[in-house]
Design an enzyme around this catalytic site. Structure first.
Site, PDB file in Angstrom:
ATOM      1  N   THR A   1     -51.290  21.942 130.419  1.00 16.95           N
ATOM      2  CA  THR A   1     -50.958  21.378 129.411  1.00 16.95           C
ATOM      3  C   THR A   1     -50.637  21.702 127.834  1.00 16.95           C
ATOM      4  OG1 THR A   1     -52.885  19.629 129.998  1.00 16.95           O
ATOM      5  CG2 THR A   1     -51.865  19.153 127.818  1.00 16.95           C
TER       6      THR A   1
ATOM      7  N   LYS B   1     -63.363  29.908 111.148  1.00 15.69           N
ATOM      8  CA  LYS B   1     -63.833  29.638 109.400  1.00 15.69           C
ATOM      9  C   LYS B   1     -64.407  28.715 108.668  1.00 15.69           C
ATOM     10  CE  LYS B   1     -59.626  32.779 108.597  1.00 15.69           C
ATOM     11  NZ  LYS B   1     -58.920  32.762 106.721  1.00 15.69           N
TER      12      LYS B   1
HETATM   13  C1  NCD Z   1     -57.404  18.667 133.687  1.00 15.49           C
HETATM   14  C2  NCD Z   1     -58.286  18.598 131.536  1.00 15.49           C
HETATM   15  O1  NCD Z   1     -58.368  18.741 130.672  1.00 15.49           O
HETATM   16  O2  NCD Z   1     -58.704  17.171 131.491  1.00 15.49           O
HETATM   17  N1  NCD Z   1     -57.160  19.414 132.769  1.00 15.49           N
HETATM   18  C3  NCD Z   1     -55.595  19.222 132.812  1.00 15.49           C
HETATM   19  O3  NCD Z   1     -54.767  18.894 131.602  1.00 15.49           O
HETATM   20  N2  NCD Z   1     -54.462  19.105 133.966  1.00 15.49           N
HETATM   21  C4  NCD Z   1     -58.264  18.644 134.528  1.00 15.49           C
HETATM   22  C5  NCD Z   1     -59.338  19.409 134.263  1.00 15.49           C
HETATM   23  O4  NCD Z   1     -59.535  20.338 133.417  1.00 15.49           O
HETATM   24  O5  NCD Z   1     -60.439  19.206 135.433  1.00 15.49           O
END
Ligand code: NCD
Length: 305
Positions: A52, A80
């Site tokens: 992401t 902090k």
């Molecule tokens: C997901 C999340 O962060 O919710 N990952 C992502 O952003 N592609 C899925 C996960 O962490 O399992």
């Protein structure tokens, strides 16, 4: 000024425009190369992430903008004791738009209230993950040409999986969608979601075994068991390998079924499935960049002729 907290913040028509823009970006990347010249994106990540955060950063760089931010709470002033509200006021002085991930449900919403720049929820606890949903919808639309009249199976951790919660909310707005929820008893989809489906008269089934419903699916959305949201490690260890999608199970599926996964994968999809043309999870990552590019332009109200 507009933020993105939930996939429902956009109407179906607005989403269509966003996906058209993302598809145009896929075809004509060069046209958008300077669209965000002089603009800055801040990525404020209080929780781990690979896709992401880097997807947002690469989206902004593809648009000719630049990126600042932090990738864990420990390296920010949160360590902090600074509040999210104060941090976002400060970030508003540095950047034009902010993507925020936080372990607490609702934290990005608190930030949005105090921000003078658009804030994007990049995942808040077990609650929502709207940009993953935009990614999922763009993938489905690009690979199948539509977003309606599908049977979609969601499998794994349906209790804590925020990508699952966001995706269900988004898909109920399209006609002819039927859900099959595949999970162990302990990881069933939350009641507030099944209640919403009943209210809207959306067909769904809850099952434990993946094999028996595999032939019905147009899409299988696999998810990882969300270790970080468990209260005790024993439960996690007991449930983590409950589902493993492998070649044998893929043999039960339709020839044109597609497997999606928000990633990261742990054990729930065996690597021998990766070569199957129906495995779409790495293509999905690429769509995530286009849709985030489209989102950044839309929230910054930049038009490219
Ligand atoms: C997901 C999340 O962060 O919710 N990952 C992502 O952003 N592609 C899925 C996960 O962490 O399992």
């Amino acid at each position: 000024m507009r933020h993105l907290m939930s996939p429902l913040d956009f109407t179906v028509e607005e989403l269509d425009r966003l996906f058209d823009l993302a598809s145009d970006m896929e075809q004509n990347m060069g046209k958008y190369a300077h669209a965000c010249k002089g603009k800055k994106l801040a990525t404020c990540f209080y929780e781990p992430s690979t896709r992401t955060r880097l997807s947002f950063e690469s989206a902004m760089l593809n648009l000719g903008g630049s990126v600042i931010g932090f990738s864990d709470a420990g390296s920010s002033s949160a360590s902090k004791g600074e509040s999210v509200s104060d941090t976002i006021r400060v970030i508003s002085c540095f950047a034009d738009i902010c993507a925020m991930r936080h372990p607490k449900e609702g934290a990005p919403m608190v930030a949005a209230e105090k921000a003078s720049i658009p804030v994007i929820n990049a995942g808040d606890g077990g609650h929502q993950h709207p940009t993953q949903t935009l990614t999922d919808l763009l993938t489905i639309r690009s690979l199948r040409g539509r977003l309606d009249h599908f049977t979609i199976g969601l499998c794994g951790d349906l209790k804590f999986g925020r990508t699952v919660h966001s995706l269900i909310h988004a898909l109920v707005r399209y006609p002819g969608i039927r859900f099959i929820f595949i999970s162990p008893e302990e990881l069933k989809v939350p009641d507030y979601i099944t209640e919403m489906l009943r209210e809207k008269d959306i067909p769904f089934e809850e099952v434990i075994r993946l094999e028996e419903i595999m032939p019905q699916l147009d899409f299988l959305y696999m998810t990882r068991v969300q270790r970080e949201r468990f209260f005790n490690e024993e439960d996690y260890v007991r449930l983590k390998d409950f589902y493993i999608l492998n070649k044998e199970k893929m043999n039960l599926a339709k020839e044109n079924m597609l497997v999606l996964h928000p990633l990261p994968r742990v054990n729930e999809i065996s690597v021998d499935v990766d070569e199957d043309p129906r495995a779409a999870y790495f293509r999905q990552v690429q769509y995530g960049v286009y849709v985030r590019m489209a989102l950044i332009l839309t929230l910054l109200e930049i038009e490219v002729k």
